[in-house]
Scaffold this active site. Structure first.
Site, PDB file in Angstrom:
ATOM      1  N   GLY A 169      43.296  20.835  47.780  1.00 44.59           N
ATOM      2  CA  GLY A 169      43.822  21.794  46.802  1.00 44.59           C
ATOM      3  C   GLY A 169      42.786  22.786  46.307  1.00 44.59           C
ATOM      4  O   GLY A 169      43.036  23.533  45.370  1.00 44.59           O
ATOM      5  N   LYS A 182      41.264  38.579  37.184  1.00 47.97           N
ATOM      6  CA  LYS A 182      40.031  39.281  37.589  1.00 47.97           C
ATOM      7  C   LYS A 182      40.311  40.448  38.531  1.00 47.97           C
ATOM      8  O   LYS A 182      39.681  41.487  38.449  1.00 47.97           O
ATOM      9  CB  LYS A 182      39.050  38.330  38.242  1.00 47.97           C
ATOM     10  CG  LYS A 182      39.639  37.529  39.364  1.00 47.97           C
ATOM     11  CD  LYS A 182      38.934  36.197  39.510  1.00 47.97           C
ATOM     12  CE  LYS A 182      39.893  35.168  40.031  1.00 47.97           C
ATOM     13  NZ  LYS A 182      40.174  34.082  39.122  1.00 47.97           N
ATOM     14  N   LYS A 219      34.682  39.262  40.364  1.00 47.53           N
ATOM     15  CA  LYS A 219      33.964  38.676  39.216  1.00 47.53           C
ATOM     16  C   LYS A 219      32.639  39.391  38.988  1.00 47.53           C
ATOM     17  O   LYS A 219      32.229  39.605  37.843  1.00 47.53           O
ATOM     18  CB  LYS A 219      33.751  37.178  39.455  1.00 47.53           C
ATOM     19  CG  LYS A 219      35.065  36.392  39.457  1.00 47.53           C
ATOM     20  CD  LYS A 219      34.857  34.987  40.015  1.00 47.53           C
ATOM     21  CE  LYS A 219      36.165  34.195  40.041  1.00 47.53           C
ATOM     22  NZ  LYS A 219      36.052  32.975  40.861  1.00 47.53           N
ATOM     23  N   ASP A 271      37.032  37.632  45.950  1.00 50.46           N
ATOM     24  CA  ASP A 271      37.150  37.049  44.613  1.00 50.46           C
ATOM     25  C   ASP A 271      35.796  37.088  43.884  1.00 50.46           C
ATOM     26  O   ASP A 271      35.722  37.444  42.709  1.00 50.46           O
ATOM     27  CB  ASP A 271      37.653  35.606  44.747  1.00 50.46           C
ATOM     28  CG  ASP A 271      37.695  34.884  43.430  1.00 50.46           C
ATOM     29  OD1 ASP A 271      38.625  35.130  42.642  1.00 50.46           O
ATOM     30  OD2 ASP A 271      36.780  34.072  43.176  1.00 50.46           O
ATOM     31  N   GLY A 299      35.913  30.540  35.477  1.00 49.86           N
ATOM     32  CA  GLY A 299      36.760  29.531  34.815  1.00 49.86           C
ATOM     33  C   GLY A 299      36.263  29.103  33.445  1.00 49.86           C
ATOM     34  O   GLY A 299      36.173  29.912  32.523  1.00 49.86           O
ATOM     35  N   VAL A 305      36.326  35.117  34.762  1.00 53.69           N
ATOM     36  CA  VAL A 305      35.059  34.933  35.475  1.00 53.69           C
ATOM     37  C   VAL A 305      34.588  33.489  35.319  1.00 53.69           C
ATOM     38  O   VAL A 305      34.347  33.034  34.208  1.00 53.69           O
ATOM     39  CB  VAL A 305      33.953  35.867  34.938  1.00 53.69           C
ATOM     40  CG1 VAL A 305      32.710  35.762  35.794  1.00 53.69           C
ATOM     41  CG2 VAL A 305      34.430  37.302  34.879  1.00 53.69           C
TER      42      VAL A 305
END
Lengths: 432, 432
Positions: free
Chosen positions: A190, A108, A208, A204, A137, A135
């Site tokens: 995680g 992205k 997107k 991020d 997932g 975008v």
């Protein structure tokens, strides 16, 4: 493609690459039934050939550390770029397109920053440059905008596009954690990387959103013109106060269209608890689209993770493997999308949430309310809470009716200068 | 298609046909930008040429009452069947396919009942038979299953597929209405037809589920083998009791896959309030899909209405107009999809909700609990309420752990025969 075996060349074999290889292996019979062709991972470009790997795609897959070796291989039909980063990924993609190979990418940042150039090249080469995984997932929002809703005029699009930020806000909301503790929890599970700044600073989500604006409006909205605000300043206290009024705080990426002009941004905002996006909790992503024909459509799912993202990459691969036609990359026919006509961010109109912290003395409420009135900001609800511990002042929360952001900012500047104000005003927009 | 103008022939010009014509008119410039071609409604087949219409697509559109005139017209590229019903629609579609015209339809009843035959014909003719509008209106679930998730093995699919039924249950839940009053409200608002039986008896949901099973599993699940139960027996009392335990009652259409076998049905069920489908209220539809790679994906939107359904029809038209390739009708390569391997409905395992009505006397609870224990049904929660007005008995509600439907039915049969039971047991499955 008419071939019976479609050969993939992977650039990068980290989380998503491994996820893709696993799915192709596990669902191979299924894919053959759907496609009538076999998918084979012919070659994988990695940085370190010696690295121990938990999963290998099979003995016929060749590992290489040489970029040339991947993009020049005449047997590779589709190059799948999953290495991340900008420079090398850019080189892989341009070289692959020039070699007349289709490209699938989950990158992205690269497409948001240099999409114009790459889509132009793909256009010239008449090759596919597909990016469902870039975008949200596993959520099929790229396909939905490019194909299913392509006859609709999209009036607004509102997304929760970053699972890390949404997880942190959810933890803060449900467990009353402060930001730092929730961030640590995200790292432990995680969901957040060692350097989480791209996620928590809204970058991020901005990447997107720029992609979604291209798909929904066929316009190039330059990343550096997009107002972007993250969640690092969100305090547990405001989440709790918002909750008392029946709202949740979410990191929102939004574009609204009016008479061909676009108003877009990434910012934390209050959503009413009964709003469909307010129910999107934890690491999930969601996109709410309003089209002039379809009305409301909402898509929800896992925005990250090896298998969900791998599934999105696979969907692009299958789409390219299935079609004989010229690929549909941006959803529009132009080689270069026109620049967006942008409404200045400060002209945005919405309701607002303010929290002031003031000394507990007479006249405070009247003074603050007076400034708001002078700026045509109409008050919907007010609550004054008990004094904070340690004499840190009294929190006063205002919920307003609709007002322009510019007026709000001018008013807040004046209010912050009052001598009875002990901390800068906290301000969020209210959506929905 | 290489042509610059794509000519549509509409069969039927009711709500959806009018909606489609409106969208094509309003978004014509947009569609040209996306497609590089013009969409034109060349001809419309109607029953009554004299009927007054609120909207006409334009002077160049010809109205005809002659089926031959529509399907034989060499200038018509795509026949859009929006007349509903089975027999005439079937004739229109078969004739159009034989004339080598693509077909777009919103006719779920026809495709659920005679899909095998029609998809076989489309396969032989190598023509498109597209049907996005036939399942969940404006929600792009057909495209999502056929394309985006085509590399995933779908493990379960759970839908709220009927807006009328969902509106009625929502009214009952939020306003405490009984079924008849909520049904009348749905009629008054135009959400329910004069004869609402297809909606409230679950038949419409069953039609859609059969289509979704085809798309998700590539299997033909015969409509008459599908267990279908509607909402006419849902009582306000059970909605309220379910609410006390934190559940909502929804009309669910579900298919689950295990080792290649399918378990499917339409039935009202309890969903935990925090379940993502429990938030789907009013006339909205939603589909929650669980794939082995993508994980959870949920789609939400308007399941009916002129413009949302018109938008879905348009998306199929654009998809056919865009592609040169052989169309992808079912998502699978076979001419005829194999029959589904069906798990017997009574083998379904879930948690359960029971409401018994019994005389208020000693030993009742022990007797009922004893029968459950004999049938290996483990009790999770019990509440005994006050006696109903008029001496109608005492309601006792059980929530169980997981148990097989067959065991539940045997136990309920025995319990219903106890002389202290004053009304047949009410039973719902609990999902999620």
């Amino acid at each position: 493609m008419q071939k019976k075996v479609i050969n993939l060349g992977l650039a990068g074999f980290g989380t998503v690459g491994t996820g893709l290889a696993r799915i192709i292996q596990e669902n191979s019979n299924w894919i053959r039934r759907r496609l009538g062709k076999e998918l084979k991972i012919l070659k994988i470009l990695v940085r370190d050939l010696e690295k121990k790997r938990t999963f290998l795609p099979g003995p016929e897959t060749e590992m290489t550390a040489d970029l040339e070796d991947l993009v020049h291989d005449p047997d590779v039909d589709i190059v799948v770029e999953l290495m991340g980063g900008v420079e090398t990924a850019h080189e892989v993609i341009t070289r692959a397109l020039r070699e007349k190979k289709h490209v699938v990418t989950a990158n992205k940042a690269l497409l948001a920053e240099r999409g114009n150039e790459l889509f132009s090249l793909a256009y010239e080469q008449e090759m596919g440059l597909y990016y469902e995984a870039s975008v949200a997932g596993g959520i099929p929002v790229v396909q939905t905008l490019k194909e299913s809703l392509s006859g609709d005029r999209i009036r607004s699009l509102t997304g929760i596009l970053n699972g890390t930020a949404n997880f942190i806000l959810t933890e803060m909301t449900h467990k009353g954690l402060d930001f730092a503790t929730a961030l640590q929890a995200a790292k432990d599970l995680g969901y957040a990387e060692a350097d989480p700044s791209l996620d928590i600073d809204g970058i991020d989500s901005a990447h997107k959103l720029v992609m979604l604006i291209r798909l929904a409006h066929g316009r190039d909205y330059s990343l550096n013109l997009l107002p972007v605000e993250g969640i690092a300043r969100v305090r547990a206290m405001d989440i709790s106060l918002a909750g008392e009024f029946g709202y949740k705080i979410k990191l929102i990426a939004q574009v609204r269209e009016k008479s061909g002009h676009l108003q877009a941004g990434v910012f934390p905002a209050l959503l009413p608890e009964e709003h469909i996006l307010a129910k999107v909790d934890g690491p999930f992503n969601s996109v709410l689209i309003h089209g002039n024909a379809v009305g409301q459509v909402m898509l929800y799912g896992q925005g990250a993770g090896d298998l969900p993202t791998g599934s999105a990459v696979l969907s692009d691969v299958l789409s390219l493997a299935r079609d004989n036609a010229v690929p549909n990359n941006t959803g529009f026919l132009e080689k270069i999308l026109p620049k967006a006509d942008i409404v200045k961010p400060e002209l945005a109109v919405s309701r607002h949430y303010f929290r002031f912290t003031a000394q507990d003395k007479p006249g405070v409420l009247a003074a603050v309310a007076g400034v708001m009135s002078e700026h045509d900001i109409s008050i919907a609800q007010v609550v004054q809470k008990q004094e904070l511990p340690g004499g840190a002042g009294v929190p006063i929360v205002f919920l307003t009716h609709k007002a322009q952001l510019s007026a709000v900012r001018r008013a807040l500047e004046i209010i912050d200068r009052f001598d009875f104000i002990t901390a800068s005003a906290v301000h969020y927009r209210i959506l929905g």
